[in-house]
Motif scaffolding. Structure first.
Motif, PDB file in Angstrom:
ATOM      1  N   HIS A   1     -26.682  70.320  22.499  1.00 39.77           N
ATOM      2  CA  HIS A   1     -25.264  70.621  22.713  1.00 39.77           C
ATOM      3  C   HIS A   1     -24.554  70.977  21.408  1.00 39.77           C
ATOM      4  N   SER A   2     -25.328  71.164  20.362  1.00 38.66           N
ATOM      5  CA  SER A   2     -24.859  71.433  18.995  1.00 38.66           C
ATOM      6  C   SER A   2     -23.733  70.498  18.537  1.00 38.66           C
ATOM      7  N   TYR A   3     -23.933  69.210  18.842  1.00 33.31           N
ATOM      8  CA  TYR A   3     -23.057  68.187  18.277  1.00 33.31           C
ATOM      9  C   TYR A   3     -23.592  67.745  16.918  1.00 33.31           C
ATOM     10  N   LEU A   4     -24.867  68.081  16.656  1.00 35.41           N
ATOM     11  CA  LEU A   4     -25.431  67.753  15.348  1.00 35.41           C
ATOM     12  C   LEU A   4     -26.426  68.820  14.926  1.00 35.41           C
ATOM     13  N   THR A   5     -26.678  68.870  13.610  1.00 34.89           N
ATOM     14  CA  THR A   5     -27.728  69.747  13.095  1.00 34.89           C
ATOM     15  C   THR A   5     -28.700  68.882  12.298  1.00 34.89           C
ATOM     16  N   THR A   6     -29.833  69.441  11.962  1.00 31.68           N
ATOM     17  CA  THR A   6     -30.810  68.654  11.210  1.00 31.68           C
ATOM     18  C   THR A   6     -31.223  69.389   9.945  1.00 31.68           C
ATOM     19  N   TYR A   7     -31.643  68.613   8.968  1.00 26.55           N
ATOM     20  CA  TYR A   7     -32.264  69.201   7.781  1.00 26.55           C
ATOM     21  C   TYR A   7     -33.273  68.199   7.239  1.00 26.55           C
ATOM     22  N   THR A   8     -34.227  68.701   6.475  1.00 25.66           N
ATOM     23  CA  THR A   8     -35.258  67.816   5.938  1.00 25.66           C
ATOM     24  C   THR A   8     -35.041  67.641   4.444  1.00 25.66           C
ATOM     25  N   LYS A   9     -35.172  66.386   3.993  1.00 22.10           N
ATOM     26  CA  LYS A   9     -34.964  66.105   2.581  1.00 22.10           C
ATOM     27  C   LYS A   9     -36.081  65.205   2.089  1.00 22.10           C
ATOM     28  N   GLU A  10     -36.492  65.435   0.852  1.00 21.33           N
ATOM     29  CA  GLU A  10     -37.541  64.588   0.315  1.00 21.33           C
ATOM     30  C   GLU A  10     -36.921  63.326  -0.243  1.00 21.33           C
ATOM     31  N   PHE A  11     -37.547  62.211   0.087  1.00 19.98           N
ATOM     32  CA  PHE A  11     -37.070  60.942  -0.448  1.00 19.98           C
ATOM     33  C   PHE A  11     -38.280  60.125  -0.856  1.00 19.98           C
ATOM     34  N   ASP A  12     -38.361  59.793  -2.158  1.00 22.50           N
ATOM     35  CA  ASP A  12     -39.437  58.938  -2.617  1.00 22.50           C
ATOM     36  C   ASP A  12     -40.819  59.509  -2.250  1.00 22.50           C
ATOM     37  N   GLY A  13     -40.962  60.826  -2.371  1.00 24.78           N
ATOM     38  CA  GLY A  13     -42.259  61.443  -2.126  1.00 24.78           C
ATOM     39  C   GLY A  13     -42.606  61.667  -0.668  1.00 24.78           C
ATOM     40  N   ARG A  14     -41.661  61.352   0.255  1.00 25.77           N
ATOM     41  CA  ARG A  14     -41.956  61.654   1.658  1.00 25.77           C
ATOM     42  C   ARG A  14     -40.772  62.395   2.267  1.00 25.77           C
ATOM     43  N   LEU A  15     -41.048  63.065   3.378  1.00 31.34           N
ATOM     44  CA  LEU A  15     -40.001  63.868   4.000  1.00 31.34           C
ATOM     45  C   LEU A  15     -39.251  63.059   5.051  1.00 31.34           C
ATOM     46  N   ARG A  16     -37.944  63.223   5.001  1.00 36.56           N
ATOM     47  CA  ARG A  16     -37.124  62.577   6.016  1.00 36.56           C
ATOM     48  C   ARG A  16     -36.321  63.637   6.731  1.00 36.56           C
ATOM     49  N   LYS A  17     -36.208  63.499   8.055  1.00 32.72           N
ATOM     50  CA  LYS A  17     -35.363  64.415   8.813  1.00 32.72           C
ATOM     51  C   LYS A  17     -33.978  63.794   8.924  1.00 32.72           C
ATOM     52  N   TYR A  18     -33.000  64.468   8.351  1.00 33.69           N
ATOM     53  CA  TYR A  18     -31.624  63.964   8.400  1.00 33.69           C
ATOM     54  C   TYR A  18     -30.850  64.656   9.501  1.00 33.69           C
ATOM     55  N   TYR A  19     -29.923  63.921  10.070  1.00 33.65           N
ATOM     56  CA  TYR A  19     -29.049  64.469  11.111  1.00 33.65           C
ATOM     57  C   TYR A  19     -27.626  64.511  10.581  1.00 33.65           C
ATOM     58  N   ARG A  20     -26.956  65.634  10.833  1.00 32.88           N
ATOM     59  CA  ARG A  20     -25.588  65.800  10.337  1.00 32.88           C
ATOM     60  C   ARG A  20     -24.688  66.204  11.496  1.00 32.88           C
ATOM     61  N   ILE A  21     -23.530  65.570  11.584  1.00 36.31           N
ATOM     62  CA  ILE A  21     -22.596  65.871  12.673  1.00 36.31           C
ATOM     63  C   ILE A  21     -21.958  67.249  12.450  1.00 36.31           C
ATOM     64  N   THR A  22     -21.688  67.962  13.534  1.00 40.12           N
ATOM     65  CA  THR A  22     -21.018  69.269  13.438  1.00 40.12           C
ATOM     66  C   THR A  22     -19.539  69.101  13.818  1.00 40.12           C
ATOM     67  N   GLU A  23     -18.785  70.176  13.672  1.00 38.44           N
ATOM     68  CA  GLU A  23     -17.374  70.136  14.091  1.00 38.44           C
ATOM     69  C   GLU A  23     -17.284  69.811  15.581  1.00 38.44           C
ATOM     70  N   ASN A  24     -18.207  70.404  16.364  1.00 32.87           N
ATOM     71  CA  ASN A  24     -18.289  70.099  17.801  1.00 32.87           C
ATOM     72  C   ASN A  24     -18.437  68.608  18.052  1.00 32.87           C
ATOM     73  N   GLY A  25     -19.308  67.994  17.251  1.00 32.45           N
ATOM     74  CA  GLY A  25     -19.579  66.569  17.393  1.00 32.45           C
ATOM     75  C   GLY A  25     -18.344  65.738  17.075  1.00 32.45           C
ATOM     76  N   LYS A  26     -17.629  66.158  16.008  1.00 34.48           N
ATOM     77  CA  LYS A  26     -16.406  65.431  15.642  1.00 34.48           C
ATOM     78  C   LYS A  26     -15.368  65.550  16.752  1.00 34.48           C
ATOM     79  N   ALA A  27     -15.290  66.755  17.329  1.00 33.48           N
ATOM     80  CA  ALA A  27     -14.347  66.962  18.428  1.00 33.48           C
ATOM     81  C   ALA A  27     -14.706  66.074  19.617  1.00 33.48           C
ATOM     82  N   LYS A  28     -16.031  65.880  19.816  1.00 33.69           N
ATOM     83  CA  LYS A  28     -16.506  65.044  20.926  1.00 33.69           C
ATOM     84  C   LYS A  28     -16.040  63.601  20.743  1.00 33.69           C
ATOM     85  N   ILE A  29     -16.100  63.100  19.501  1.00 32.28           N
ATOM     86  CA  ILE A  29     -15.635  61.736  19.224  1.00 32.28           C
ATOM     87  C   ILE A  29     -14.135  61.623  19.525  1.00 32.28           C
ATOM     88  N   GLN A  30     -13.377  62.625  19.038  1.00 32.28           N
ATOM     89  CA  GLN A  30     -11.924  62.644  19.303  1.00 32.28           C
ATOM     90  C   GLN A  30     -11.644  62.580  20.799  1.00 32.28           C
TER      91      GLN A  30
END
Lengths: 191, 102
Positions: B53-82
């Motif tokens: 529903h595009s309330y969030l997007t994802t990106y991958t970041k290296e942390f301590d030599g391993r990959l982590r998938k991070y989730y980030r809220i979108t404007e849509n997601g913020k509107a959903k909370i409101q």
């Protein structure tokens, strides 16, 4: 259970939804397992045991996917449904319902096809027989006319089947999967 | 708690967690577990749904030599909370009615 066995089970159950779907799920759970081991120092075995039965996890994920109509192929969905139903005795009544429905659909379609196909072939033989052997043009024309009608109904039947039959099967599958989801949801969540 | 209700609430909880900071699977579970029972098998479909529903997007970041998938809220997601918070006042009316206070 080690990671390899755990993910082999998940992959096996999810691969019919495409490699990317299976990869995504495996990545998610693998990250959780790794983070948990690193942070709490528990063994791989324990971290995996905490996640629960991989069969159940896969069925939950798959039923989510089917309910979201992500099914590329209705017949695959059908076999997936029957396969997952066999996992739990709680789902046995549903399995019987699903199985019966599929059988009814196929046998109704099959018998109609055979009936009209048979009528068409029989009328053609009758028409040819009365024309060449009996020399009766009137009877022959009636028979061949009948054959045309039967053939027309048969082809209409085939068109309808291909156009709506698969959708109908898909619809039944999705409905039943929603029922399964409700049941698995109840026994869901946390240790 | 009723499963449907719980699922709806959990979706908002995940969004609220991401509204504070970008986060990854294990962290989300740890944070939410303080307030509500949530397991990995519950979180995964929620994240998928929120992403669809595009309330969030994802990106991958290296942390301590391993990959982590991070989730980030979108404007849509913020509107959903409101939207959820606005709806809440009508929900409290309903709860008052159920308790017989209205």
């Amino acid at each position: 259970m080690n990671k390899r066995d755990f993910f082999r089970i998940i992959r096996k159950k999810l691969n019919r939804f495409g490699d990317d779907v299976a990869d995504d799920a495996v990545e998610f759970y693998e990250e959780i397992i790794n983070e948990k081991i690193r942070e709490t120092g528990i063994s791989e075995e324990q971290a995996i045991a905490d996640l629960g039965d991989p069969n159940k996890l896969a069925v939950e994920m798959a039923s989510d996917l089917v309910a979201a109509n992500k099914l590329k192929n209705p017949s695959r969905g059908m076999f997936w449904l029957l396969g997952s139903l066999a996992l739990s005795p709680v789902l046995l009544p549903l399995a019987i319902t699903a199985f019966t429905l599929y059988i009814v659909i196929f046998s109704v379609w099959g018998s109609l096809t055979i009936a009209f196909g048979g009528a068409a072939i029989g009328s053609i033989i009758g028409g040819v027989y009365s024309l060449f052997v009996l020399g009766n043009i009137g009877t022959s024309l009636i028979c061949l006319g009948g054959a045309l009608i039967a053939a027309a109904i048969l082809s209409a039947l085939c068109i309808v089947t291909f156009k709506y039959g698969l959708e109908f099967i898909n619809l039944i599958t999705v409905k039943l999967v929603r029922k399964i989801k409700k049941k698995t949801d109840k026994g869901d969540i946390i240790k | 708690m009723d499963t449907q209700l719980k699922k709806g609430l959990l979706e908002i909880c995940v969004l609220a967690e991401l509204n504070r900071q970008d986060s990854y699977g294990y962290q989300i579970i740890k944070d939410l577990y303080k307030i509500v029972n949530i397991s990995e098998s519950t979180l995964y479909p929620i994240l998928k749904r929120l992403e669809t529903h595009s309330y969030l997007t994802t990106y991958t970041k290296e942390f301590d030599g391993r990959l982590r998938k991070y989730y980030r809220i979108t404007e849509n997601g913020k509107a959903k909370i409101q939207e959820f918070c606005r709806e809440w006042s009508s929900i409290t009316d309903i709860i008052d009615f159920i308790r017989g206070m209205k």
